[in-house]
Motif scaffolding. Structure first.
Motif, mmCIF file in Angstrom:
data_model
loop_
_atom_site.group_PDB
_atom_site.id
_atom_site.type_symbol
_atom_site.label_atom_id
_atom_site.label_comp_id
_atom_site.label_asym_id
_atom_site.label_seq_id
_atom_site.Cartn_x
_atom_site.Cartn_y
_atom_site.Cartn_z
ATOM 1 N N SER A 81 40.812 79.491 46.368
ATOM 2 C CA SER A 81 39.504 79.636 47.011
ATOM 3 C C SER A 81 38.947 78.324 47.560
ATOM 4 N N VAL A 82 39.496 77.191 47.114
ATOM 5 C CA VAL A 82 38.957 75.906 47.577
ATOM 6 C C VAL A 82 39.959 75.095 48.397
ATOM 7 N N LYS A 83 41.171 75.590 48.515
ATOM 8 C CA LYS A 83 42.195 74.861 49.277
ATOM 9 C C LYS A 83 41.740 74.646 50.713
ATOM 10 N N GLY A 84 41.925 73.424 51.182
ATOM 11 C CA GLY A 84 41.522 73.077 52.535
ATOM 12 C C GLY A 84 40.071 72.658 52.658
ATOM 13 N N ARG A 85 39.295 72.870 51.612
ATOM 14 C CA ARG A 85 37.875 72.490 51.646
ATOM 15 C C ARG A 85 37.551 71.392 50.632
ATOM 16 N N PHE A 86 38.200 71.440 49.477
ATOM 17 C CA PHE A 86 37.939 70.469 48.407
ATOM 18 C C PHE A 86 39.120 69.501 48.307
ATOM 19 N N THR A 87 38.797 68.262 47.941
ATOM 20 C CA THR A 87 39.836 67.259 47.728
ATOM 21 C C THR A 87 39.573 66.542 46.410
ATOM 22 N N ILE A 88 40.588 66.524 45.562
ATOM 23 C CA ILE A 88 40.476 65.807 44.299
ATOM 24 C C ILE A 88 41.261 64.503 44.410
ATOM 25 N N SER A 89 40.717 63.466 43.823
ATOM 26 C CA SER A 89 41.394 62.175 43.815
ATOM 27 C C SER A 89 41.104 61.477 42.497
ATOM 28 N N ARG A 90 41.890 60.454 42.218
ATOM 29 C CA ARG A 90 41.793 59.812 40.907
ATOM 30 C C ARG A 90 41.992 58.308 41.046
ATOM 31 N N ASP A 91 41.190 57.564 40.342
ATOM 32 C CA ASP A 91 41.341 56.123 40.230
ATOM 33 C C ASP A 91 41.856 55.832 38.830
ATOM 34 N N ASN A 92 43.149 55.627 38.713
ATOM 35 C CA ASN A 92 43.745 55.450 37.390
ATOM 36 C C ASN A 92 43.203 54.219 36.678
ATOM 37 N N GLY A 93 42.940 53.175 37.434
ATOM 38 C CA GLY A 93 42.452 51.950 36.817
ATOM 39 C C GLY A 93 41.078 52.099 36.201
ATOM 40 N N GLN A 94 40.295 53.021 36.748
ATOM 41 C CA GLN A 94 38.936 53.241 36.271
ATOM 42 C C GLN A 94 38.824 54.519 35.456
ATOM 43 N N ASN A 95 39.952 55.201 35.233
ATOM 44 C CA ASN A 95 39.927 56.478 34.494
ATOM 45 C C ASN A 95 38.880 57.423 35.078
ATOM 46 N N THR A 96 38.841 57.496 36.384
ATOM 47 C CA THR A 96 37.820 58.281 37.074
ATOM 48 C C THR A 96 38.458 59.284 38.013
ATOM 49 N N VAL A 97 37.857 60.462 38.058
ATOM 50 C CA VAL A 97 38.302 61.497 38.979
ATOM 51 C C VAL A 97 37.143 61.891 39.882
ATOM 52 N N TYR A 98 37.476 62.170 41.135
ATOM 53 C CA TYR A 98 36.469 62.522 42.127
ATOM 54 C C TYR A 98 36.798 63.894 42.719
ATOM 55 N N LEU A 99 35.752 64.590 43.123
ATOM 56 C CA LEU A 99 35.936 65.855 43.826
ATOM 57 C C LEU A 99 35.044 65.843 45.059
ATOM 58 N N GLN A 100 35.658 65.845 46.216
ATOM 59 C CA GLN A 100 34.924 65.940 47.467
ATOM 60 C C GLN A 100 34.925 67.394 47.907
ATOM 61 N N MET A 101 33.742 67.943 48.097
ATOM 62 C CA MET A 101 33.605 69.353 48.432
ATOM 63 C C MET A 101 32.991 69.486 49.820
ATOM 64 N N ASN A 102 33.757 70.021 50.739
ATOM 65 C CA ASN A 102 33.296 70.223 52.115
ATOM 66 C C ASN A 102 33.230 71.710 52.441
ATOM 67 N N SER A 103 32.538 72.020 53.513
ATOM 68 C CA SER A 103 32.417 73.407 53.973
ATOM 69 C C SER A 103 32.025 74.333 52.835
ATOM 70 N N LEU A 104 31.026 73.923 52.113
ATOM 71 C CA LEU A 104 30.604 74.687 50.935
ATOM 72 C C LEU A 104 30.017 76.034 51.336
ATOM 73 N N ILE A 105 30.272 77.025 50.513
ATOM 74 C CA ILE A 105 29.781 78.382 50.714
ATOM 75 C C ILE A 105 29.002 78.809 49.467
ATOM 76 N N PRO A 106 28.153 79.815 49.584
ATOM 77 C CA PRO A 106 27.352 80.231 48.420
ATOM 78 C C PRO A 106 28.210 80.569 47.191
ATOM 79 N N GLU A 107 29.404 81.067 47.431
ATOM 80 C CA GLU A 107 30.280 81.426 46.304
ATOM 81 C C GLU A 107 30.757 80.212 45.503
ATOM 82 N N ASP A 108 30.530 79.029 46.015
ATOM 83 C CA ASP A 108 30.861 77.809 45.274
ATOM 84 C C ASP A 108 29.779 77.428 44.269
ATOM 85 N N THR A 109 28.672 78.117 44.295
ATOM 86 C CA THR A 109 27.584 77.837 43.364
ATOM 87 C C THR A 109 28.033 78.072 41.931
ATOM 88 N N ALA A 110 27.895 77.042 41.110
ATOM 89 C CA ALA A 110 28.349 77.115 39.724
ATOM 90 C C ALA A 110 28.009 75.805 39.027
#
Length: 120
Positions: A62-91
């Motif tokens: 449901s999120v392929k092509g719209r969301f991108t996950i990435s990780r900074d291993n050195g900072q132990n951090t994960v990011y989620l970029q969410m584009n083209s959001l739709i109401p069904e993404d509400t959560a």
């Protein structure tokens, strides 16, 4: 002890973008994977996206092509970029980490959750 500190999310109109970040801190030997799950009202928690230590990723259809996950291993951090959001993404979006606290002990840890609301 391991803590997951989340930030980001909020309210956006349909078609807009939001981002989430999650930083793992504490006694961490190695992180196997980090990711995001979400839970909408009245529904079960579901996978959104995960990223492994080797950089491989997995996304819900449901999120392929719209969301991108990435990780900074050195900072132990994960990011989620969410584009083209739709109401069904509400959560409420939860960060999850599968990690080792030493060479033998592993566990799954969860953040407290961030609200994402997509509404006009």
């Amino acid at each position: 002890q391991v803590q997951l500190g989340e930030s980001g999310g909020g309210l956006v109109q349909p078609g807009g973008s939001l981002s989430l970040s999650c930083a793992a801190s504490g006694i961490i030997f190695s992180i196997v994977s980090m990711g995001w799950y979400r839970q909408a009202p009245g529904k079960e928690r579901e996978l959104v996206a995960t990223v492994n230590s080797d950089g491989t990723t997995d996304y819900a259809d449901s999120v392929k092509g719209r969301f991108t996950i990435s990780r900074d291993n050195g900072q132990n951090t994960v990011y989620l970029q969410m584009n083209s959001l739709i109401p069904e993404d509400t959560a409420v979006y939860y960060c999850r980490a599968y990690l080792y606290t030493d060479h033998r002990l592993w566990g799954v840890y969860w953040g407290q959750g961030r609200q994402v609301t997509v509404s006009s």
